[in-house]
Design a protein around this motif. Structure first.
Motif, PDB file in Angstrom:
ATOM      1  N   GLY A   1       0.872  -1.090  -0.224  1.00  0.00           N
ATOM      2  CA  GLY A   1       0.345  -0.247   0.259  1.00  0.00           C
ATOM      3  C   GLY A   1       0.662   1.468  -0.379  1.00  0.00           C
ATOM      4  N   TYR A   2       2.774   1.163  -0.043  1.00  0.00           N
ATOM      5  CA  TYR A   2       3.309   2.038  -0.441  1.00  0.00           C
ATOM      6  C   TYR A   2       4.396   1.679  -0.466  1.00  0.00           C
ATOM      7  CZ  TYR A   2       4.784   0.272   4.891  1.00  0.00           C
ATOM      8  OH  TYR A   2       4.992  -0.662   5.816  1.00  0.00           O
ATOM      9  N   HIS A   3       5.429   2.858  -0.690  1.00  0.00           N
ATOM     10  CA  HIS A   3       6.611   2.501  -1.002  1.00  0.00           C
ATOM     11  C   HIS A   3       7.041   1.967  -0.221  1.00  0.00           C
ATOM     12  CE1 HIS A   3      10.173   3.209  -3.792  1.00  0.00           C
ATOM     13  NE2 HIS A   3       9.321   2.406  -4.636  1.00  0.00           N
ATOM     14  N   THR A   4       8.262   0.289  -0.737  1.00  0.00           N
ATOM     15  CA  THR A   4       8.784   0.033   0.894  1.00  0.00           C
ATOM     16  C   THR A   4      10.295   0.389   1.158  1.00  0.00           C
ATOM     17  OG1 THR A   4       9.021  -2.003  -0.725  1.00  0.00           O
ATOM     18  CG2 THR A   4       7.351  -2.558   1.364  1.00  0.00           C
ATOM     19  N   GLY A   5      10.779   1.087   0.533  1.00  0.00           N
ATOM     20  CA  GLY A   5      12.223   1.547  -0.482  1.00  0.00           C
ATOM     21  C   GLY A   5      12.012   2.706  -0.872  1.00  0.00           C
ATOM     22  N   VAL A   6      13.462   2.871  -1.587  1.00  0.00           N
ATOM     23  CA  VAL A   6      13.554   4.830  -2.528  1.00  0.00           C
ATOM     24  C   VAL A   6      13.833   4.212  -4.032  1.00  0.00           C
ATOM     25  CG1 VAL A   6      13.422   6.342  -0.684  1.00  0.00           C
ATOM     26  CG2 VAL A   6      15.902   4.520  -1.494  1.00  0.00           C
ATOM     27  N   ASP A   7      13.729   4.763  -4.955  1.00  0.00           N
ATOM     28  CA  ASP A   7      13.756   5.022  -6.144  1.00  0.00           C
ATOM     29  C   ASP A   7      14.555   6.126  -6.562  1.00  0.00           C
ATOM     30  OD1 ASP A   7      12.531   2.796  -5.888  1.00  0.00           O
ATOM     31  OD2 ASP A   7      10.740   3.461  -7.318  1.00  0.00           O
TER      32      ASP A   7
ATOM     33  N   HIS B   1      15.830   0.901  -7.898  1.00  0.00           N
ATOM     34  CA  HIS B   1      14.743   0.256  -6.041  1.00  0.00           C
ATOM     35  C   HIS B   1      15.745   0.034  -5.386  1.00  0.00           C
ATOM     36  CE1 HIS B   1      11.788  -0.179  -4.095  1.00  0.00           C
ATOM     37  NE2 HIS B   1      11.769  -1.440  -3.584  1.00  0.00           N
ATOM     38  N   PHE B   2      15.909   0.482  -4.260  1.00  0.00           N
ATOM     39  CA  PHE B   2      16.588   0.107  -2.866  1.00  0.00           C
ATOM     40  C   PHE B   2      15.919   0.096  -1.429  1.00  0.00           C
ATOM     41  CE2 PHE B   2      19.685   1.508   0.724  1.00  0.00           C
ATOM     42  CZ  PHE B   2      20.487   0.483   0.401  1.00  0.00           C
ATOM     43  N   GLU B   3      16.527  -1.100  -1.509  1.00  0.00           N
ATOM     44  CA  GLU B   3      15.789  -1.236   0.369  1.00  0.00           C
ATOM     45  C   GLU B   3      16.499  -1.506   1.129  1.00  0.00           C
ATOM     46  OE1 GLU B   3      12.320  -4.033   0.878  1.00  0.00           O
ATOM     47  OE2 GLU B   3      11.380  -3.240  -1.337  1.00  0.00           O
ATOM     48  N   ALA B   4      16.207  -1.208   2.509  1.00  0.00           N
ATOM     49  CA  ALA B   4      17.075  -1.387   4.062  1.00  0.00           C
ATOM     50  C   ALA B   4      16.056  -2.384   4.813  1.00  0.00           C
ATOM     51  CB  ALA B   4      17.649  -0.381   4.547  1.00  0.00           C
ATOM     52  N   ARG B   5      16.739  -3.363   4.957  1.00  0.00           N
ATOM     53  CA  ARG B   5      15.681  -4.619   5.905  1.00  0.00           C
ATOM     54  C   ARG B   5      16.204  -4.494   7.376  1.00  0.00           C
ATOM     55  NH1 ARG B   5      13.894  -8.432   0.943  1.00  0.00           N
ATOM     56  NH2 ARG B   5      12.256  -7.075   0.149  1.00  0.00           N
ATOM     57  N   THR B   6      16.224  -4.957   7.920  1.00  0.00           N
ATOM     58  CA  THR B   6      17.036  -5.795   9.354  1.00  0.00           C
ATOM     59  C   THR B   6      16.639  -7.310   9.389  1.00  0.00           C
ATOM     60  OG1 THR B   6      13.994  -6.091  10.443  1.00  0.00           O
ATOM     61  CG2 THR B   6      15.485  -3.950  10.999  1.00  0.00           C
ATOM     62  N   GLU B   7      15.450  -7.761   8.518  1.00  0.00           N
ATOM     63  CA  GLU B   7      14.942  -8.918   8.274  1.00  0.00           C
ATOM     64  C   GLU B   7      15.427  -9.131   6.083  1.00  0.00           C
ATOM     65  OE1 GLU B   7      12.892 -11.102  10.495  1.00  0.00           O
ATOM     66  OE2 GLU B   7      13.490 -11.258  12.287  1.00  0.00           O
ATOM     67  N   ASN B   8      16.019 -10.666   6.421  1.00  0.00           N
ATOM     68  CA  ASN B   8      15.673 -10.833   5.026  1.00  0.00           C
ATOM     69  C   ASN B   8      14.311 -11.601   4.241  1.00  0.00           C
ATOM     70  OD1 ASN B   8      16.276 -11.223   1.845  1.00  0.00           O
ATOM     71  ND2 ASN B   8      17.500 -13.457   2.388  1.00  0.00           N
TER      72      ASN B   8
ATOM     73  N   TYR C   1      10.301  -9.895   3.535  1.00  0.00           N
ATOM     74  CA  TYR C   1       9.375  -8.354   2.699  1.00  0.00           C
ATOM     75  C   TYR C   1       9.085  -7.671   4.005  1.00  0.00           C
ATOM     76  CZ  TYR C   1       6.025  -5.147  -0.026  1.00  0.00           C
ATOM     77  OH  TYR C   1       5.345  -4.134  -0.275  1.00  0.00           O
ATOM     78  N   ASN C   2       8.892  -7.695   5.193  1.00  0.00           N
ATOM     79  CA  ASN C   2       7.861  -6.587   5.608  1.00  0.00           C
ATOM     80  C   ASN C   2       8.931  -6.328   6.759  1.00  0.00           C
ATOM     81  OD1 ASN C   2       4.723  -7.004   4.819  1.00  0.00           O
ATOM     82  ND2 ASN C   2       4.666  -8.841   5.768  1.00  0.00           N
ATOM     83  N   ALA C   3       9.993  -6.589   6.646  1.00  0.00           N
ATOM     84  CA  ALA C   3      11.285  -5.712   8.075  1.00  0.00           C
ATOM     85  C   ALA C   3      11.781  -4.619   7.383  1.00  0.00           C
ATOM     86  CB  ALA C   3      12.768  -7.237   7.747  1.00  0.00           C
ATOM     87  N   HIS C   4      10.940  -4.084   6.239  1.00  0.00           N
ATOM     88  CA  HIS C   4      11.829  -2.874   5.527  1.00  0.00           C
ATOM     89  C   HIS C   4      12.042  -1.675   6.934  1.00  0.00           C
ATOM     90  CE1 HIS C   4       7.665  -0.907   5.433  1.00  0.00           C
ATOM     91  NE2 HIS C   4       7.685  -2.306   4.394  1.00  0.00           N
ATOM     92  N   VAL C   5      12.892  -1.113   7.113  1.00  0.00           N
ATOM     93  CA  VAL C   5      13.067   0.453   7.460  1.00  0.00           C
ATOM     94  C   VAL C   5      14.070   1.231   6.569  1.00  0.00           C
ATOM     95  CG1 VAL C   5      13.889  -0.783   9.535  1.00  0.00           C
ATOM     96  CG2 VAL C   5      16.032   0.112   7.873  1.00  0.00           C
ATOM     97  N   ASP C   6      13.526   2.399   7.249  1.00  0.00           N
ATOM     98  CA  ASP C   6      14.186   3.865   6.066  1.00  0.00           C
ATOM     99  C   ASP C   6      15.301   3.799   5.600  1.00  0.00           C
ATOM    100  OD1 ASP C   6      14.913   6.655   4.885  1.00  0.00           O
ATOM    101  OD2 ASP C   6      13.891   7.437   6.664  1.00  0.00           O
ATOM    102  N   PRO C   7      15.223   3.554   3.635  1.00  0.00           N
ATOM    103  CA  PRO C   7      17.044   3.401   3.416  1.00  0.00           C
ATOM    104  C   PRO C   7      17.839   4.585   3.611  1.00  0.00           C
ATOM    105  CG  PRO C   7      15.062   3.197   1.921  1.00  0.00           C
ATOM    106  CD  PRO C   7      13.909   3.352   3.353  1.00  0.00           C
TER     107      PRO C   7
END
Length: 275
Positions: free
Chosen positions: A166-172, A249-256, A258-264
């Motif tokens: 429902g929203y962007h999980t990373g940055v482009d 598209h770049f994401e930062a995650r605390t776990e590998n 989909y739902n573990a994303h944080v502000d990249p």
């Protein structure tokens, strides 16, 4: 990671680094707010990841760093410092003087005990890290890099839209096809290749416990299990998968997952990058 010993002495803890130095680190990391929780995935005055807080014994004090006292946060930070060195806070350690002789030359009994329980290879790796950090800036190795260089953000983190969350999980990052994509810091390749809606994508696991994802690539140049140095080219940008045009598209995650994303962007800044 090795388990650090629990000290049984009731004497006051003597830190290897002065409280004033840790105050300067906190001032740089969190504006000196020891109870900060902005929702960006980092907590407390010294901006611990939950995985780091747990790994170094913080759960004995609080579920997360921002819920612990300043003194407890510093105690856990001392343990991190003993194993990872000042580069655990790559930018702020330099700003605050954490990497000076105060941190590298002084050893308290507590720090010596924790290091005595490390395996020989851990002690050797720590010594190599200290040596690398002592090299003059002109010859020091790269410790962090932007995923693409000189690019603007075209779609920010958490922008509402038609994505599965429902929203962007990373940055482009707006870059043309064929732009070099680089590992933001040292890591190990967890996966590399086709990843459904992400197209050609790469996931790296980093020593700080974080994961980064690089998606919609036109090609990949690393394989699962391979190591990657900070700044190393790992692929080329493109528009594969569910994409409307060339970008990274770049994401930062605390776990590998989909739902573990944080502000990249916050993660890149924690590495000392100004992106």
């Amino acid at each position: 990671m090795v388990s650090l010993p629990i000290l049984l002495s009731a004497a006051p803890v003597a830190f290897a680094v002065s409280a004033e130095t840790w105050d300067r680190v906190a001032s740089c990391e969190s504006s000196g707010d020891w109870n900060i929780n902005t929702g960006n995935g980092f907590y407390g005055g010294l901006q611990f990841l939950p995985s780091t807080w747990a790994e170094y014994g913080g759960l004995q004090y609080a579920p997360n760093a921002h819920q612990a006292t300043k003194e407890q946060q510093i105690e856990i930070a001392e343990k991190v410092l003993a194993v990872q060195g000042p580069n655990a806070w790559p930018h702020c350690s330099m700003v605050a003087g954490l990497a000076d002789s105060e941190a590298s030359g002084q050893k308290t009994e507590k720090r010596s005990e924790s290091r005595a329980n490390q395996q020989p290879e851990d002690i050797q790796n720590a010594a190599q890290t200290t040596t690398a950090q002592a090299v003059s800036p002109s010859s020091a190795r790269i410790t962090a890099s932007a995923p693409v260089r000189g690019a603007d953000v075209s779609t920010p983190y958490r922008q509402a839209g038609p994505w599965a969350a429902g929203y962007h999980t990373g940055v482009d990052f707006a870059v043309p096809t064929g732009t070099a994509v680089r590992a933001v810091t040292q890591g190990t390749v967890i996966s590399s290749g086709w990843a459904g809606s992400y197209g050609n994508a790469i996931v790296l696991r980093h020593p700080d416990g974080m994961y980064t994802l690089y998606a919609h690539l036109s090609s990949v140049s690393v394989s699962a299990g391979q190591g990657a140095a900070a700044g190393q080219q790992i692929g080329l940008s493109g528009s594969t998968g569910n994409s409307t045009g060339p970008h990274l598209h770049f994401e930062a995650r605390t776990e590998n997952s989909y739902n573990a994303h944080v502000d990249p962007i916050a993660y890149l800044r924690s590495l000392g990058l100004s992106t």
